[in-house]
Structure formats: structure tokens, C-alpha cells
Design an enzyme around this catalytic site. Structure first.
Site, PDB file in Angstrom:
ATOM      1  N   SER A  76      -4.877 -12.588 -25.307  1.00  0.00           N
ATOM      2  CA  SER A  76      -5.937 -11.842 -26.485  1.00  0.00           C
ATOM      3  C   SER A  76      -5.826 -13.329 -27.802  1.00  0.00           C
ATOM      4  O   SER A  76      -5.844 -14.531 -27.779  1.00  0.00           O
ATOM      5  CB  SER A  76      -5.572 -10.776 -26.275  1.00  0.00           C
ATOM      6  OG  SER A  76      -6.620  -9.682 -27.512  1.00  0.00           O
ATOM      7  N   TYR A  77      -5.302 -12.723 -28.564  1.00  0.00           N
ATOM      8  CA  TYR A  77      -4.961 -13.250 -30.144  1.00  0.00           C
ATOM      9  C   TYR A  77      -4.192 -14.466 -29.534  1.00  0.00           C
ATOM     10  O   TYR A  77      -4.390 -15.435 -30.369  1.00  0.00           O
ATOM     11  CB  TYR A  77      -4.482 -12.308 -30.711  1.00  0.00           C
ATOM     12  CG  TYR A  77      -3.632 -12.940 -32.195  1.00  0.00           C
ATOM     13  CD1 TYR A  77      -4.107 -13.320 -33.215  1.00  0.00           C
ATOM     14  CD2 TYR A  77      -1.301 -12.174 -32.478  1.00  0.00           C
ATOM     15  CE1 TYR A  77      -3.429 -13.661 -33.689  1.00  0.00           C
ATOM     16  CE2 TYR A  77      -1.362 -13.032 -33.026  1.00  0.00           C
ATOM     17  CZ  TYR A  77      -2.250 -13.800 -33.957  1.00  0.00           C
ATOM     18  OH  TYR A  77      -0.555 -14.832 -35.104  1.00  0.00           O
TER      19      TYR A  77
END
Lengths: 242, 242, 242
Positions: A76-77
Site C-alpha cells: 500500500s503506502y
């Protein structure tokens, strides 16, 4: 066969939440590191920590441990972070593995890749919380961890930490497109991941920025690190191997 | 129940590479033929063999063996060949099964259905090799056989043969659209097949040209004939049955 | 844990065809109701029964049994019916579960969401059958129950009943968009469902109308109620739980 893995967590997580997957990879003989990104440690400054510090903290971890031939995995991030690390420490990386992770272009911030309604939500939450953001539970439950039961969804939510919003709004600087980096690239797509909506999916919208890449897929939500770490570890191993 | 299958291989392969899948289908009681297409036999002319000879060779095989009620299966480039065969020997075919295979329109060549960067690559390789083409190993490993380990990826690559490029550039002549052929049609989609990129996928871009067709899917790469023949044989059996 | 499920069948079906799935849900401890929608009972008027009567009949069933905290599940055409019921009896619904089901906008009829060639086919069949419609077997076999063998495909087809076409052409009236209903929403996507063609898929085209929703997927065709009720029941349970 023993490979070196560095697992870089997503927003609201720390390295501790990567440990279940790391344990399965270690059982397969690999060496696995799970650093916590600057901004997500208990006493980090959620107001001012930005993307540059986040990237530098993982780079410093790699250099301090003198890791080489790394399978660098971002969730994700964490995709923003491993992209920045790979741009700087290219020689230490064997293969990049994005697990439903952001793949930025030079000059993009994370918010440039999410739908406007998330940006609006985050802006409002950050404005009320000294520039730190959290996910509302109802979004977490149905769109992030849709494959878990309610008990696990709540227990996992209780482990999340406030995230420094500046890391979502700071633009990344990359010396060259990720597709041109002379390292292997893989993308793991968890197929019921609806953390990003259908018009702006993880894969293939972001994966195709990697140029030639290896696709690995498995069934599960955005939060398989909680809901099915054994299956996710298998997918990461298939994505990370030579 | 015993059905007659003819498995038509893809580019760079021969009938021998279909044998693992054929073995599983035979265990289910079927009769399975795996002819090698003209142009891919050991001593065939890679410079001049074209699509017409390729199609005719499989048609001649079917007629020489007097096969009828055939489940005619084509993999990848084999889709060009079974399309031509079905157009000519319609009465001998019970059902067409495309396994991530090309489904041409009248007047199209294979290269019309692949992305420009592949055509450019093939043009360059063919120009340097008497009009024969091979895949670079790094593309094979990450985009064709992404579900295998490195050892299998290398062993399978070692079995490939130079492919006559004229079969990619010759246009097919079809008397009527494939959707109008009075035979059953099925499409097997191996879901992690990224041999064709996301903007130009096998399914549904090419499958929908079949009109009413039966969809069967399984997890795996473009090269499940090597990486998971048992699972692929199951899918082909579900696609080929009445 | 015991939840209350109401399973609302699709066109050409009755509640009896939901019983195999219902049985699996009951084994998990749930209470499951499978009413037959007005228009699909043996002696119902196939010529004049419309969408309003269909919706009212399920609403009346719920009120007569005084059901509350319902997991209201609709399959295919049943999505029209549960949408209408939820609009009226919102307070009795805990969560809506669409199983490759239609999700209408206010003022839409089912035919507004299917491809023109189906509408043309249905128009012609209805004109010849007092406004009742049936599916041709060849479409049923390859596009609706593509994951079954021929024997099951035939046996299931023999159980279908003529469907009142007016329920496909009547427009639904909704007081507010379904996304705004204060109930949970889930969408179960059976991945080899090609009852709707690729240009007009169930998911995400129709699912995204639910706003924030939980996605659950499984392998199977449009008719898993016949071809794999155990797996479908598992998916519905994951979609319906809190």
C-alpha cells in the site's frame, strides 16, 4: 534457498503487523526484516514527518544492517517508500515487490493516485487531528478487511496507529522511471482488494508502470497481513524469488 | 465418457510440450492427439513456412486420421491455426476451445493482435535470424511463466524451438466470422497470463469474438502446459465437454 | 451465531431452487427463508404480474413472519426485488447482499441493464408466449451454467419456470439511491458469470452503485445455486455477516 526480504508496511501500520507474514517466509528459509517507517513509531511526530523522512528511515535501516540482494516488499503506502529507496539504493536491491501498493511517477504524491472522495475525507480528518489521519471503522471493515470476520476486523483496527498525513501529500522525487530500474519487479494483486475503488484499481493501473513485471495474484482483501498471512506469504515468496 | 481432443500448441512449442496435459485428459478417458504444426518440427524451414502451411498441416493430420466430433483446442498462436482449420473442416469439429489463444477476424494476422512493442521486438529478432523468432528469457520468465520457479522456467525455456515468423505476419482468410460457425465455442482464461499486456488482454478482448461461448477460468500463467498441466487439463475438460 | 437470511431467487426460479444453499447456511446456524416471488408460483399469472406485485409479495412475506435484522439476499433479477423491499422496509434490514444481481437506479427497469440483444430476444419470445419468457437452452448451458456438466445443466433447466416478462419492463420507484440506505451492503461476484456479457458486467458496473460495499468473490457461474451451493453459501455467509 535463503533470500533477504525487507517488508515495508502500509499506512496506519508498523513493522509489527508484518510479523505474521514474515514468520511464514522465515519458515521457508528466508531472512526477513520488518522495519517501522519514520512517522509510524509510537513517539514519532505525526504532524511534521513527511515522505522524505519516511524513505530515508528505511534506507538508513538497510545501510545500517548492510543488507544486499534485497527482495524489497512494499504494501500500500509502503510502495511510495520502496520506490524512493530503490531509486537511491538501487545496487542493494534484487527485486521490488509491490503488494497492492502505490507505484508513483516522478513528482506524484500518494493522494494523486487515490479517488477524490478519499482525499476529501483525509483532508477533513487531518485538519481536525494535527495533520494525522485515521480510517473510519466502517470503511476499514467493508473495504479494507472485507474477508475477515467482525472480531478480527475489530482486533486489527485496534492495532492501527495515527498516520502522518504529510507522507500522503509530499511529492516523490525519482531520478528515473521505476520501469527503467535495473532490478526485478513483481506485483502481488489481492483480488478482493477494494481499498481503491474500481475506477482507480491497484492493478493494472499502477502495476503497469513497472514495465516488464511478474504478476502474482491471490484471493483476499487489502489486509491479508491480518486475514490470511500464510497465503499472502506464499504469494510474496512467488513474487520475490528469482 | 470418451471425447476426441486435438491439442494444437503455441509458438515456440511442439506437440511434445502438450503431452503432460494430454496425459491427464487421457486418464479421464479421452483420446488425445498432439500434432506438431508445420514450421515447428525439427527440420522445418523457419524462414518460409507461413500460416497457410501451418493450418494445412493440422487439417491434413485430422483428415489422415479421419477424426470427427473433435474438441479442437488451440493455445496462444494455436488459436490462429484452429480458427483456420475450423473454417475449412467445420463438419469434423464438435467444439473449439481457445486457451488464451488468438481469435482472428478475417484478414488479420497474429501481429495485428499484439502490442506494438512486441512487433518491434519480433521484427528485430527475425531480421537477425533468417525470419525466425525467439523470446528473450527475461520476458519468458516474468511474463510467460510467472507462476513457475526459476528451475522450471529455465528447463521449459530450453525446450522451445525457433518459430517461423511468417506465421505471425501472414493474414488469415476466413469464409465467415468464427462466431457464426455452427460448432460449440469455449475460452479458457488462465488468470495470471500477462503474456499479452493489460491494455490488450486475451479475455474478454479476443474471447468475445466467439459470440456465445463458454468461459472457463483457472489460476496460472500463459505456460500452464509446463507449470500446472493437471489444473489446465481439468479446465480444458470443462471447456471441451458437451 | 444465528442470523436471519431471506434468499430471493432470480428469474425462472422459485424459492425451492434456493434450498440447497439455504441448507448450508442453516448448518452454520442461521435461520433462512426462501419465499417464491409473485409471478413465479405454479399458478401465478405470467402475463400480468409486474414488478410492483413481485416486490410487494416479498415485503408481505417479511411482515407476515415479522422478520427483523434481516440479511436480505437477491440473486440476479432478485436484486430488483430486494432493492424495492429495502426501500420500503428499511428498518427491518440489517444488510443487503446482491449475488450477481441487478442494482437499479430509481426509474430503471431490468431491461435497462441488459444488452440490447437480450432485450430483442426476450421481446420476441414474450410476444409469442403471452408475455412470458424462457431462456434458450444453448444460452443457459454455455453462458448461465458454464461450470456444470451437461447432465446437471439439463436437470437444472428442467426445473425452470416461465417468467413474467412485465417484471423486466416495469420501472422501479426508489425513494432514495440504494447507496444512501442506512443498511450494510455486500456484493457477491461469481467470477465466471457471463450471463451478462463483458461490456456490461455485473461487477463493478452494478456493484459500485451501492456506494461503500463489501466485495466477496468466488469461482463459479451465474447458477452456483445448482452447480456449487456449498461454495456459494460460504460466500453469502461472508457477505452477510456483520
Amino acid at each position: 534457498m535463503s533470500d533477504i526480504y525487507v517488508l515495508v508496511h502500509g499506512a496506519w501500520h508498523t513493522g509489527a503487523e508484518m510479523e505474521a507474514v514474515a514468520g511464514h517466509l522465515r519458515k521457508s528459509g528466508h531472512v526477513v526484516h520488518c522495519p517501522t517507517i519514520a512517522g509510524n513509531n509510537k513517539d514519532d511526530d505525526r504532524e511534521k514527518t513527511g515522505l522524505e523522512q519516511a524513505i530515508s528511515s528505511v534506507g538508513a535501516y538497510i545501510e545500517a544492517n548492510n543488507l544486499r540482494d534485497i527482495r524489497l516488499v512494499g504494501h500500500s503506502y509502503g510502495g511510495m517508500v520502496i520506490s524512493g529507496v530503490a531509486d537511491r539504493l538501487t545496487d542493494r536491491i534484487k527485486r521490488l515487490v509491490y503488494v497492492n501498493a502505490f507505484v508513483p511517477l516522478d513528482g506524484q504524491c500518494l493522494n494523486d493516485m487515490v479517488p477524490p472522495h478519499y482525499v476529501g475525507l483525509f483532508d477533513a480528518v487531518a485538519a481536525a487531528n494535527n495533520n494525522a489521519v485515521m480510517l473510519p471503522f466502517e470503511i476499514w471493515r467493508d473495504a479494507f478487511i472485507n474477508d475477515a470476520d467482525l472480531e478480527l476486523a475489530k482486533a486489527a483496527y485496534a492495532r492501527l496507529n495515527l498516520h502522518p498525513y504529510k507522507t500522503f501529500t509530499d511529492k516523490i522525487a525519482l531520478k528515473r522511471p521505476l520501469a527503467e530500474l535495473p532490478v526485478g519487479k513483481s506485483y502481488v494483486n489481492c483480488r478482493q482488494d477494494i481499498a481503491l475503488p474500481h475506477g482507480l484499481p491497484w492493478h493494472p493501473r499502477l502495476s503497469e508502470r513497472l514495465g516488464l513485471f511478474r504478476l502474482v495474484e491471490c484471493d483476499g482483501s487489502h489486509e491479508m497481513f491480518f486475514s490470511n498471512p500464510a497465503r499472502l506469504a506464499q504469494a510474496i515468496g512467488e513474487a520475490g524469488r528469482d
